[in-house]
Design a protein around this motif. Structure first.
Motif, PDB file in Angstrom:
ATOM      1  N   PHE A 263       0.787  -1.235   0.000  1.00 42.37           N
ATOM      2  CA  PHE A 263       0.000   0.000   0.000  1.00 42.37           C
ATOM      3  C   PHE A 263       0.822   1.289   0.000  1.00 42.37           C
ATOM      4  N   GLU A 264       2.113   1.197   0.294  1.00 44.23           N
ATOM      5  CA  GLU A 264       2.944   2.397   0.293  1.00 44.23           C
ATOM      6  C   GLU A 264       4.046   2.324  -0.762  1.00 44.23           C
ATOM      7  N   SER A 265       4.023   1.279  -1.549  1.00 40.63           N
ATOM      8  CA  SER A 265       5.032   1.085  -2.603  1.00 40.63           C
ATOM      9  C   SER A 265       6.447   1.094  -2.028  1.00 40.63           C
ATOM     10  N   TYR A 266       6.597   0.463  -0.865  1.00 43.01           N
ATOM     11  CA  TYR A 266       7.940   0.344  -0.292  1.00 43.01           C
ATOM     12  C   TYR A 266       8.817  -0.457  -1.238  1.00 43.01           C
ATOM     13  N   GLU A 267       9.973   0.069  -1.569  1.00 39.43           N
ATOM     14  CA  GLU A 267      10.861  -0.561  -2.544  1.00 39.43           C
ATOM     15  C   GLU A 267      11.944  -1.377  -1.833  1.00 39.43           C
ATOM     16  N   TRP A 268      11.957  -2.668  -2.163  1.00 36.11           N
ATOM     17  CA  TRP A 268      12.934  -3.561  -1.569  1.00 36.11           C
ATOM     18  C   TRP A 268      14.267  -3.489  -2.307  1.00 36.11           C
ATOM     19  N   THR A 269      15.337  -3.638  -1.562  1.00 32.17           N
ATOM     20  CA  THR A 269      16.682  -3.748  -2.118  1.00 32.17           C
ATOM     21  C   THR A 269      17.330  -4.994  -1.521  1.00 32.17           C
TER      22      THR A 269
END
Length: 305
Positions: A263-269
């Motif tokens: 829902f917050e478009s958290y971007e994984w690395t």
């Protein structure tokens, strides 16, 4: 599914979602006022629940100082820092930073309660903190030291410290045989009053946002996040003990990060994923009771379970 599993699932899902729901409290109403609203409502509802069940409503005189400390630290300063950190960071990242509370609890239990501090706990805590720092690394790199990531991390460390010291007061209250639910209800009300005083001193207006997102999130945080989840967790605590119930703290950040991703478009690395694995693994080491750990040597000394 057993009733204990249902309690586990309910506690994890509710507390895992509250980090994101706090986002809907931010904007129109100052965080201190929102926290005051939340715990005034939650404390009143918990007292009503106790009255219906004919359980003790008022803590004994000897326990009020512990109730006051819990209210000022756990249900006031802790949540004010959390709300402010959530305004700067993805909610899942805030939740993972909150997992450092596990290590702070162990250290403070040694300082204030005289509980032993095992080497494996120090190792697990160190691994967990390293994982949290790795998760924050991409945010700090992207926005610089002057961005919100570093400030948000600092706010969450302040929140963890407040919550941990409040937990020590709860432990002291339980040792003094203060009724847990009554103490929690009054702690919430005192926390609400503390936030109201702070808001008044700062000259913050006691506004209210009548929009559906704000009202709905306030009701969810008060009813589910601050009453239902506590009742589920305390029931679980009584049934299976603190060591097994404590694994809730390991799962909550994972749920929060999943919600943040959706829902917050958290971007994984890759670094962030490794950081989450270390944070979870470190907390597992901290929470695992000695009886479940093999004998091993740490810095040349044998650790006995």
């Amino acid at each position: 599914m057993s009733s204990n599993n249902l309690l586990y699932a309910a506690t994890i899902l509710i507390w895992g979602s509250t980090w994101f729901v706090i986002k809907f409290q931010l904007g129109v109403v100052d965080p201190s006022v929102s926290v005051a609203y939340r715990f005034a409502l939650a404390g009143g509802l918990l007292l009503a629940w106790l009255a219906i069940r004919r359980q003790p409503l008022v803590p004994p005189r000897h326990g009020w100082h512990w109730v006051a400390i819990t209210g000022i630290l756990t249900f006031s300063g802790n949540y004010l820092f959390v709300y402010k950190a959530t305004s700067l960071l993805p909610s899942g990242l805030v939740a993972v930073a909150g997992s450092v509370l596990t290590l702070m609890n162990v250290v403070n239990a040694r300082i204030f309660l005289g509980q032993p501090l095992r080497p494996v706990v120090l190792l697990g805590g160190t691994i967990g903190v390293l994982g949290v720092l790795m998760l924050f690394g991409p945010e700090i790199t992207a926005h610089g030291l002057g961005g919100g990531a570093l400030l948000g991390f600092g706010l969450m460390m302040g929140a963890n410290l407040c919550a941990s010291l409040g937990n020590m007061a709860v432990a002291k209250a339980r040792k003094a045989e203060v009724p847990l639910f009554a103490a929690t209800a009054w702690g919430m009300l005192l926390g609400s009053a503390t936030m109201a005083v702070i808001a008044a001193v700062r000259g913050v207006p006691f506004t209210f946002d009548p929009s559906l997102p704000y009202v709905g999130s306030l009701l969810y945080l008060a009813l589910a996040g601050s009453v239902a989840a506590f009742l589920c967790y305390f029931t679980l605590l009584g049934r299976i003990g603190a060591d097994r119930a404590g694994y809730v703290a390991v799962m909550v950040p994972i749920v929060a990060l999943v919600i943040s991703t959706l829902f917050e478009s958290y971007e994984w690395t890759p670094v962030g994923a490794a950081g989450l694995a270390l944070a979870v693994g470190g907390n597992l080491l901290v929470m695992t009771p000695p009886s479940r750990l093999p004998r091993w040597r740490f810095l040349g000394a044998e650790a006995k379970p």
